[in-house]
Design an enzyme around this catalytic site. Structure first.
Site, mmCIF file in Angstrom:
data_model
loop_
_atom_site.group_PDB
_atom_site.id
_atom_site.type_symbol
_atom_site.label_atom_id
_atom_site.label_comp_id
_atom_site.label_asym_id
_atom_site.label_seq_id
_atom_site.Cartn_x
_atom_site.Cartn_y
_atom_site.Cartn_z
ATOM 1 N N SER A 10 12.417 27.808 13.278
ATOM 2 C CA SER A 10 13.341 27.023 14.104
ATOM 3 C C SER A 10 14.517 27.856 14.589
ATOM 4 O O SER A 10 15.574 27.322 14.911
ATOM 5 C CB SER A 10 13.855 25.814 13.310
ATOM 6 O OG SER A 10 14.511 26.239 12.114
ATOM 7 N N ASN A 12 15.913 31.223 17.227
ATOM 8 C CA ASN A 12 16.000 31.384 18.678
ATOM 9 C C ASN A 12 14.632 31.389 19.351
ATOM 10 O O ASN A 12 14.407 30.695 20.345
ATOM 11 C CB ASN A 12 16.728 32.693 19.011
ATOM 12 C CG ASN A 12 18.214 32.617 18.725
ATOM 13 O OD1 ASN A 12 18.794 31.539 18.690
ATOM 14 N ND2 ASN A 12 18.846 33.761 18.519
ATOM 15 N N CYS A 128 8.998 42.314 21.415
ATOM 16 C CA CYS A 128 9.567 42.162 22.754
ATOM 17 C C CYS A 128 9.477 43.483 23.513
ATOM 18 O O CYS A 128 9.119 43.512 24.695
ATOM 19 C CB CYS A 128 11.007 41.678 22.677
ATOM 20 S SG CYS A 128 12.154 42.773 21.786
ATOM 21 N N GLY A 161 18.861 37.731 16.416
ATOM 22 C CA GLY A 161 19.179 36.860 15.287
ATOM 23 C C GLY A 161 18.724 37.460 13.977
ATOM 24 O O GLY A 161 18.249 38.600 13.919
ATOM 25 N N PRO A 162 18.841 36.702 12.897
ATOM 26 C CA PRO A 162 18.460 37.208 11.568
ATOM 27 C C PRO A 162 17.014 37.677 11.497
ATOM 28 O O PRO A 162 16.716 38.689 10.859
ATOM 29 C CB PRO A 162 18.692 35.994 10.654
ATOM 30 C CG PRO A 162 19.686 35.143 11.370
ATOM 31 C CD PRO A 162 19.407 35.336 12.830
ATOM 32 N N GLY A 163 16.115 36.951 12.151
ATOM 33 C CA GLY A 163 14.706 37.332 12.109
ATOM 34 C C GLY A 163 14.459 38.670 12.780
ATOM 35 O O GLY A 163 13.749 39.530 12.249
ATOM 36 N N ALA A 166 15.857 41.459 10.641
ATOM 37 C CA ALA A 166 15.055 41.695 9.436
ATOM 38 C C ALA A 166 13.778 42.458 9.748
ATOM 39 O O ALA A 166 13.204 43.110 8.866
ATOM 40 C CB ALA A 166 14.710 40.362 8.777
ATOM 41 N N ASN A 167 13.356 42.405 11.011
ATOM 42 C CA ASN A 167 12.087 43.021 11.403
ATOM 43 C C ASN A 167 12.249 44.350 12.130
ATOM 44 O O ASN A 167 11.294 44.837 12.744
ATOM 45 C CB ASN A 167 11.309 42.066 12.325
ATOM 46 C CG ASN A 167 10.736 40.876 11.587
ATOM 47 O OD1 ASN A 167 10.416 40.958 10.412
ATOM 48 N ND2 ASN A 167 10.612 39.756 12.282
ATOM 49 N N ASN A 285 14.719 39.853 26.101
ATOM 50 C CA ASN A 285 13.830 40.342 25.047
ATOM 51 C C ASN A 285 13.122 39.196 24.335
ATOM 52 O O ASN A 285 11.952 39.310 23.968
ATOM 53 C CB ASN A 285 14.603 41.192 24.044
ATOM 54 C CG ASN A 285 15.834 40.489 23.495
ATOM 55 O OD1 ASN A 285 16.704 40.064 24.264
ATOM 56 N ND2 ASN A 285 15.939 40.362 22.182
#
Length: 308
Positions: A10, A12, A128, A161-163, A166-167, A285
């Site tokens: 849930s 961006n 992206c 964002g955080p995701g 983290a990646n 992106n």
């Protein structure tokens, strides 16, 4: 007749994808969104739009009565989480479009190789940067072999964002591999830059292709790149060349290859602006990922309808 889909994640990307399904797709029907933060804006927005939600992740998703109507799931979480999600969803016989860098399924870049993977039950949307640049490497490769492909993706820090953060490691690894596997380069390398400028800048991508044939047809290369840009623009209107393709002769030692290369360097400069469905237009992106995922899902569903 539309086919039911769900979104895992849930954040961006997941929220933008949900809105794209609701606004743009005639063949997909948004059934549910699953997250792990009950207070996330994505889940709140989904509820306002009449979409069933759960904050219990994939376990909550498969427990929903509405899950029976879901044929395809978009995973917009993280690479680590996706491996578990894939196992759960595979056990339930669902098709998965993976927007993380996990790469459990084959890499898919719609204008390059989607037709080859329409029978798959799990496809990976690379990154992206991969969606923006692999088509260019592939376009060059249709005219002349590419020994080395290097891309630099510069994105607005506010769009990460955080995701995404983290990646980061998986981003570079997955993109580099896709440059080789999908783009056709002998060796690929990817660099990502989180640009902190405020106001945020649009996504910019630079693609370098080193080709061993110094006398390769430059006009044919430029035409192939222009054709590929138009193919991407069919589902990402904000994707464009920022300037003419540049050609330079090279004769130097390349550490990445461990040898000297004499040939032609093809430099392509791209810009990607978003559609502004949920995310700001500078987040091209993220928009190119969700747009590519939507295009892929619609084709997967169409293929199943034809063969049903």
């Amino acid at each position: 007749m539309s086919v039911g889909v769900a979104v895992l994640g849930s954040g961006n990307i997941g929220t933008d994808l949900m809105i794209k399904v609701l606004r743009l797709s005639d063949s997909l029907r948004m059934v549910a969104m699953a997250g792990i933060d009950p207070d996330s804006d994505g889940l709140a927005r989904a509820r306002r739009l009449g979409v069933t939600t759960t904050a219990e992740g994939v376990a909550g998703l498969v427990a929903l009565p509405e899950f029976a109507d879901v044929a395809l799931v978009f995973d917009a979480t993280s690479a680590g989480a996706h491996r578990h999600h894939d196992a759960v969803l595979r056990a339930h016989g669902r098709t998965v479009v993976d927007l993380t860098p996990a790469a459990v399924g084959p890499y898919v870049v719609p204008p390059v190789n989607l037709d080859e993977h329409l029978r798959e039950t799990n496809v990976n949307m690379v990154t992206c940067g991969g969606q923006a640049t692999v088509p260019i490497v592939a376009a060059v490769g249709r005219v002349t072999p590419v020994t080395y492909g290097e891309i630099v993706a510069s994105i607005a820090a506010k769009s990460a964002g955080p995701g995404t953060r983290a990646n980061i490691d998986e981003f570079t690894e997955t993109t580099a591999r896709a440059i080789e596997v999908v783009g056709g380069a002998e060796l690929g390398k990817a660099i990502i830059v989180l640009n902190p400028a405020d106001p945020p800048l649009l996504m910019r991508d630079t693609v370098y292709c080193l080709c061993p044939d110094t006398d390769a047809d430059r006009s044919a290369i430029a035409a192939a790149i222009a054709d590929m840009v138009r193919a991407v623009q069919e589902y990402v209107p904000g994707y464009c060349l920022k300037q003419d393709v540049q050609f330079d002769r090279v004769d130097s030692y390349l550490p990445a290859l461990g040898r000297r290369l004499t040939g032609l360097q093809v430099s392509t400069f791209l810009e990607v602006s978003g559609a502004g469905h949920y995310l700001p237009t500078y987040a091209g992106n993220l928009d190119i990922m969700t747009s590519a995922a939507l295009r892929t899902a619609e084709r997967l569903i169409a293929r199943r309808a034809v063969t049903a």
